[in-house]
Design a protein around this motif. Structure first.
Motif, PDB file in Angstrom:
ATOM      1  N   ASN A  69       2.051  -3.451  10.406  1.00 41.97           N
ATOM      2  CA  ASN A  69       1.329  -3.178   9.157  1.00 41.97           C
ATOM      3  C   ASN A  69       2.135  -2.251   8.249  1.00 41.97           C
ATOM      4  O   ASN A  69       2.180  -2.431   7.025  1.00 41.97           O
ATOM      5  CB  ASN A  69      -0.030  -2.550   9.467  1.00 41.97           C
ATOM      6  CG  ASN A  69      -1.010  -3.552  10.061  1.00 41.97           C
ATOM      7  OD1 ASN A  69      -0.847  -4.760   9.892  1.00 41.97           O
ATOM      8  ND2 ASN A  69      -2.023  -3.057  10.760  1.00 41.97           N
ATOM      9  N   GLN A  70       2.776  -1.239   8.845  1.00 41.18           N
ATOM     10  CA  GLN A  70       3.567  -0.317   8.038  1.00 41.18           C
ATOM     11  C   GLN A  70       4.780  -1.018   7.443  1.00 41.18           C
ATOM     12  O   GLN A  70       5.122  -0.797   6.277  1.00 41.18           O
ATOM     13  CB  GLN A  70       4.013   0.881   8.876  1.00 41.18           C
ATOM     14  CG  GLN A  70       4.874   1.865   8.095  1.00 41.18           C
ATOM     15  CD  GLN A  70       4.901   3.239   8.748  1.00 41.18           C
ATOM     16  OE1 GLN A  70       3.866   3.834   9.001  1.00 41.18           O
ATOM     17  NE2 GLN A  70       6.082   3.737   9.024  1.00 41.18           N
TER      18      GLN A  70
ATOM     19  N   THR B  13       3.668  -2.996   4.544  1.00 41.72           N
ATOM     20  CA  THR B  13       3.389  -2.131   3.393  1.00 41.72           C
ATOM     21  C   THR B  13       4.685  -1.722   2.697  1.00 41.72           C
ATOM     22  O   THR B  13       4.781  -1.743   1.465  1.00 41.72           O
ATOM     23  CB  THR B  13       2.631  -0.872   3.846  1.00 41.72           C
ATOM     24  OG1 THR B  13       1.389  -1.261   4.453  1.00 41.72           O
ATOM     25  CG2 THR B  13       2.345   0.047   2.657  1.00 41.72           C
TER      26      THR B  13
ATOM     27  N   SER C 161       6.053  -4.635   0.825  1.00 42.85           N
ATOM     28  CA  SER C 161       5.258  -4.903  -0.378  1.00 42.85           C
ATOM     29  C   SER C 161       5.624  -3.932  -1.502  1.00 42.85           C
ATOM     30  O   SER C 161       5.783  -4.339  -2.664  1.00 42.85           O
ATOM     31  CB  SER C 161       3.768  -4.785  -0.041  1.00 42.85           C
ATOM     32  OG  SER C 161       2.982  -4.929  -1.197  1.00 42.85           O
TER      33      SER C 161
ATOM     34  N   ASP D 215       3.474   6.694  -2.504  1.00 46.59           N
ATOM     35  CA  ASP D 215       2.854   5.831  -1.500  1.00 46.59           C
ATOM     36  C   ASP D 215       3.759   5.670  -0.284  1.00 46.59           C
ATOM     37  O   ASP D 215       3.275   5.659   0.860  1.00 46.59           O
ATOM     38  CB  ASP D 215       2.539   4.459  -2.097  1.00 46.59           C
ATOM     39  CG  ASP D 215       1.400   4.517  -3.115  1.00 46.59           C
ATOM     40  OD1 ASP D 215       0.646   5.506  -3.104  1.00 46.59           O
ATOM     41  OD2 ASP D 215       1.293   3.586  -3.940  1.00 46.59           O
TER      42      ASP D 215
END
Length: 213
Positions: free
Chosen positions: A43-44, A47, A50, A201
């Motif tokens: 997931n990281q 991210t 992205s 982020d």
């Protein structure tokens, strides 16, 4: 004696079997935590990738905006320069010429950036952070240059009001430079704020505490 030997061997065998059983009991716990840890890492990475992709797309959008700004200045400035007289309307004539020249330069810079871009999204944390920081630093430097352009244009307008030779030309060129600097400042500021948000982020992700801010 043989009885004691057999008894000793039996005890050793029991200990080995017990040790193997204990190890077998701890194995399921470790296997149960591995998928969860692997999912978090996936997931990281997604991210990071992205955010990296967003930076690349944002940079391209910025270059398209610069090209549009430059193109409109080429058309508008050249039209104004062609329709005005350098003798009777020197301020407007100079304004149009300066705007067209700046527009042509901006279109050239934007086109070079768009055609020469070979960047690809990355899922590597440090690479994504470095790329975002470099982009942010470039935009910040451009913001400083834009302020400098506006300063030069303002100085030219002030000089025009002090009775320099061909004051109308100075005023026209100076005003055009102020507008060019202001326009580019706004475009660069929009992209810089977005870049800083993406960098925040990235640095807020888990496992990023070792990175310097």
């Amino acid at each position: 004696m043989r009885t004691w030997t057999r008894l000793t061997l039996s005890v050793l065998a029991a200990c080995l079997i017990g040790t193997g059983w204990a190890a077998a009991q701890t194995q399921p716990t470790s296997s149960l935590t591995t998928p969860s840890s692997s999912l978090a890492m996936d997931n990281q990475t997604n991210t990071i990738q992205s955010l990296s992709s967003d930076r690349i797309n944002s940079e391209r959008r910025h270059l398209y905006r610069v090209a549009s700004w430059g193109g409109s200045n080429v058309v508008g400035g050249a039209t104004l320069w062609a329709l005005t007289s350098s003798s009777t309307q020197e301020d407007w004539n100079s304004f149009g010429l300066q705007s067209a020249l700046w527009g042509a330069v901006n279109v050239g810079i934007a086109a070079t950036g768009l055609l020469g871009s070979r960047d690809r999204p990355t899922g590597d944390f440090q690479e994504a952070v470095n790329s975002e920081r470099n982009y942010s630093d470039i935009l910040l430097a451009n913001l400083g240059l834009n302020v400098g352009y506006m300063g030069v244009g303002t100085a030219m307008v002030v000089a025009a009001n002090q009775g320099v030779s061909r004051s109308d030309a100075w005023r026209g060129h100076g005003t055009a430079i102020i507008i060019q600097g202001l326009g580019l400042f706004i475009l660069d500021a929009i992209s810089w704020v977005a870049s800083r948000d993406r960098l925040s982020d990235l640095l807020a992700l888990p496992n990023s505490s070792s990175s310097t801010r």
